[in-house]
Design a protein around this motif. Structure first.
Motif, PDB file in Angstrom:
ATOM      1  N   PHE A 148       0.853  -1.189   0.000  1.00 61.81           N
ATOM      2  CA  PHE A 148       0.000   0.000   0.000  1.00 61.81           C
ATOM      3  C   PHE A 148       0.888   1.237   0.000  1.00 61.81           C
ATOM      4  O   PHE A 148       1.795   1.354   0.830  1.00 61.81           O
ATOM      5  N   VAL A 149       0.634   2.143  -0.931  1.00 62.79           N
ATOM      6  CA  VAL A 149       1.406   3.387  -1.026  1.00 62.79           C
ATOM      7  C   VAL A 149       0.479   4.573  -0.813  1.00 62.79           C
ATOM      8  O   VAL A 149      -0.604   4.650  -1.417  1.00 62.79           O
ATOM      9  N   GLY A 150       0.884   5.472   0.059  1.00 58.42           N
ATOM     10  CA  GLY A 150       0.144   6.707   0.300  1.00 58.42           C
ATOM     11  C   GLY A 150       1.026   7.905   0.034  1.00 58.42           C
ATOM     12  O   GLY A 150       2.239   7.777  -0.138  1.00 58.42           O
ATOM     13  N   SER A 151       0.416   9.083   0.001  1.00 59.58           N
ATOM     14  CA  SER A 151       1.175  10.285  -0.338  1.00 59.58           C
ATOM     15  C   SER A 151       0.718  11.487   0.473  1.00 59.58           C
ATOM     16  O   SER A 151      -0.360  11.482   1.069  1.00 59.58           O
ATOM     17  N   LEU A 165       3.443   0.978   2.951  1.00 61.04           N
ATOM     18  CA  LEU A 165       3.072   0.154   4.097  1.00 61.04           C
ATOM     19  C   LEU A 165       3.117  -1.324   3.716  1.00 61.04           C
ATOM     20  O   LEU A 165       2.988  -1.694   2.545  1.00 61.04           O
ATOM     21  N   SER A 166       3.252  -2.163   4.735  1.00 57.13           N
ATOM     22  CA  SER A 166       3.435  -3.601   4.521  1.00 57.13           C
ATOM     23  C   SER A 166       2.166  -4.321   4.090  1.00 57.13           C
ATOM     24  O   SER A 166       2.227  -5.450   3.601  1.00 57.13           O
ATOM     25  N   ALA A 167       1.009  -3.687   4.269  1.00 55.22           N
ATOM     26  CA  ALA A 167      -0.253  -4.341   3.909  1.00 55.22           C
ATOM     27  C   ALA A 167      -1.343  -3.305   3.664  1.00 55.22           C
ATOM     28  O   ALA A 167      -1.294  -2.200   4.218  1.00 55.22           O
ATOM     29  N   ASN A 168      -2.309  -3.680   2.833  1.00 58.14           N
ATOM     30  CA  ASN A 168      -3.462  -2.829   2.575  1.00 58.14           C
ATOM     31  C   ASN A 168      -4.580  -3.250   3.529  1.00 58.14           C
ATOM     32  O   ASN A 168      -5.428  -4.079   3.209  1.00 58.14           O
ATOM     33  N   VAL A 169      -4.552  -2.671   4.729  1.00 58.48           N
ATOM     34  CA  VAL A 169      -5.511  -3.025   5.776  1.00 58.48           C
ATOM     35  C   VAL A 169      -6.505  -1.890   5.963  1.00 58.48           C
ATOM     36  O   VAL A 169      -6.345  -0.803   5.402  1.00 58.48           O
ATOM     37  N   ASP A 170      -7.536  -2.121   6.751  1.00 53.76           N
ATOM     38  CA  ASP A 170      -8.453  -1.046   7.103  1.00 53.76           C
ATOM     39  C   ASP A 170      -7.664   0.068   7.790  1.00 53.76           C
ATOM     40  O   ASP A 170      -6.901  -0.180   8.717  1.00 53.76           O
ATOM     41  N   GLY A 171      -7.846   1.283   7.311  1.00 55.16           N
ATOM     42  CA  GLY A 171      -7.129   2.418   7.895  1.00 55.16           C
ATOM     43  C   GLY A 171      -5.787   2.692   7.253  1.00 55.16           C
ATOM     44  O   GLY A 171      -5.075   3.618   7.660  1.00 55.16           O
ATOM     45  N   ALA A 172      -5.419   1.899   6.221  1.00 55.38           N
ATOM     46  CA  ALA A 172      -4.099   2.067   5.594  1.00 55.38           C
ATOM     47  C   ALA A 172      -3.943   3.441   4.947  1.00 55.38           C
ATOM     48  O   ALA A 172      -2.869   4.054   5.028  1.00 55.38           O
ATOM     49  N   GLU A 173      -5.008   3.934   4.313  1.00 52.71           N
ATOM     50  CA  GLU A 173      -4.909   5.223   3.616  1.00 52.71           C
ATOM     51  C   GLU A 173      -4.587   6.356   4.589  1.00 52.71           C
ATOM     52  O   GLU A 173      -3.682   7.161   4.361  1.00 52.71           O
ATOM     53  N   ALA A 175      -3.314   6.011   7.650  1.00 52.71           N
ATOM     54  CA  ALA A 175      -2.017   5.738   8.266  1.00 52.71           C
ATOM     55  C   ALA A 175      -0.871   6.142   7.349  1.00 52.71           C
ATOM     56  O   ALA A 175       0.114   6.763   7.788  1.00 52.71           O
ATOM     57  N   ALA A 176      -0.989   5.806   6.072  1.00 49.56           N
ATOM     58  CA  ALA A 176       0.075   6.147   5.118  1.00 49.56           C
ATOM     59  C   ALA A 176       0.220   7.658   4.986  1.00 49.56           C
ATOM     60  O   ALA A 176       1.340   8.179   4.919  1.00 49.56           O
ATOM     61  N   LYS A 177      -0.916   8.362   4.957  1.00 49.82           N
ATOM     62  CA  LYS A 177      -0.851   9.821   4.867  1.00 49.82           C
ATOM     63  C   LYS A 177      -0.246  10.420   6.134  1.00 49.82           C
ATOM     64  O   LYS A 177       0.567  11.351   6.073  1.00 49.82           O
ATOM     65  N   ASP A 178      -0.634   9.885   7.303  1.00 54.47           N
ATOM     66  CA  ASP A 178      -0.074  10.377   8.569  1.00 54.47           C
ATOM     67  C   ASP A 178       1.443  10.211   8.610  1.00 54.47           C
ATOM     68  O   ASP A 178       2.178  11.109   9.036  1.00 54.47           O
ATOM     69  N   VAL A 179       1.922   9.061   8.151  1.00 53.25           N
ATOM     70  CA  VAL A 179       3.364   8.801   8.155  1.00 53.25           C
ATOM     71  C   VAL A 179       4.063   9.680   7.118  1.00 53.25           C
ATOM     72  O   VAL A 179       5.177  10.157   7.339  1.00 53.25           O
ATOM     73  N   ALA A 180       3.394   9.923   5.994  1.00 57.91           N
ATOM     74  CA  ALA A 180       3.960  10.823   4.985  1.00 57.91           C
ATOM     75  C   ALA A 180       4.067  12.248   5.525  1.00 57.91           C
ATOM     76  O   ALA A 180       5.064  12.951   5.287  1.00 57.91           O
TER      77      ALA A 180
END
Length: 274
Positions: A148-151, A165-173, A175-180
């Motif tokens: 899973f890739v977010g931006s 991210l290591s997996a496309n799980v619920d909340g991944a979008e 989470a990825a944005k928060d980490v970005a």
């Protein structure tokens, strides 16, 4: 002399982005030949590009894009000389169009050679150098693939980040944005301790030892104390170990575990202007 109509001038302007007077002059010089007029404007761009080749192009727009499957992303920066141009809507639109195209290419050279509306990307940059009168070029080009890739693009398009991210799980979008956003704000030097270059580690140890000597610490204690300071450096400067900006009680790694017990960030890319 060929009669040049307003409709012809407007068509050339829409095709090239050049100013009305430049388009009219090109059409007059080309005696109404549309393709020849485009070539005249391109040659003008080449002349301006040659004159401005040594200029600093540290302004611009950094744009991140993610594909429809959310498993691959790209960042490009379309660089220019001044903030005035960087904030222009037409310039930002071009940066977004180029970033969309860049998703399909693995490296900068292939992207620059790609077709963009009947010319290569590099030819378009040269053309726009002539239109705008500033050095225009692609600065950063970064690709990232993950389950899973977010931006995230910081306000003003000055910083763009991709996180994998290591997996496309619920909340991944989210989470990825928060980490970005974390990477944009805190500018980590690496994902984790293993990713820190040895030259950086050696430099940090030497800086710590110099500070300790100035404080009067005995030479035999320097190695152990410096190692402790290095752990602090890793905590402050590696993404997964940094304090999470939305909840400083958690590290970034701990935050991801709160989303899903197995979730990890496995990569990131960051491009910043200026």
């Amino acid at each position: 002399m060929a009669k040049i109509t307003a409709a012809e001038v407007n068509k050339l302007r829409k095709t090239t982005g050049a100013g009305m007077m430049d388009c009219k002059k090109a059409l007059v010089e080309a005696e109404g030949d549309f393709d020849k007029a485009i070539e005249i404007l391109r040659k003008k761009g080449q002349k301006v590009a040659a004159k401005r080749a040594d200029r600093d192009s540290s302004e611009g727009a950094a744009i991140a894009k993610v594909n429809s499957d959310s498993n691959e992303g790209v960042i490009i920066s379309l660089n220019c000389e001044t903030d005035f141009v960087a904030k222009n809507d037409t310039f930002v639109t071009l940066a977004n169009e180029l970033a969309d195209l860049a998703l399909g290419f693995e490296n900068k050279d292939a992207f620059l050679a790609a077709d963009f509306k009947g010319m290569t990307v590099q030819e378009k940059l040269t053309e726009q150098t002539g239109v705008i009168g500033e050095k225009i070029e692609i600065g950063g080009f970064e690709k990232l693939s993950a389950p899973f890739v977010g931006s995230y693009i910081h306000a003003g398009n000055k910083i763009a980040v991709l996180t994998g991210l290591s997996a496309n799980v619920d909340g991944a979008e989210t989470a990825a944005k928060d980490v970005a956003m974390q990477a944009a704000a805190m500018n980590p030097v690496a994902l984790n301790e293993e990713g820190v270059d040895q030259t950086v580690i050696d430099k940090e140890i030497e800086i710590a030892k110099d500070q300790l000597r100035q404080e009067g610490k005995p030479e035999e204690m320097l190695d152990n104390i410096a190692k402790g300071k290095l752990k602090r450096f890793f905590k402050d400067n590696t993404l997964i170990n940094q304090a999470f900006i939305k909840d400083s009680k958690l590290s970034v790694s701990q935050y991801l575990k709160s989303v899903d017990s197995n979730l990890e960030v496995i990569g990131f890319k960051r491009v910043a202007l200026g």
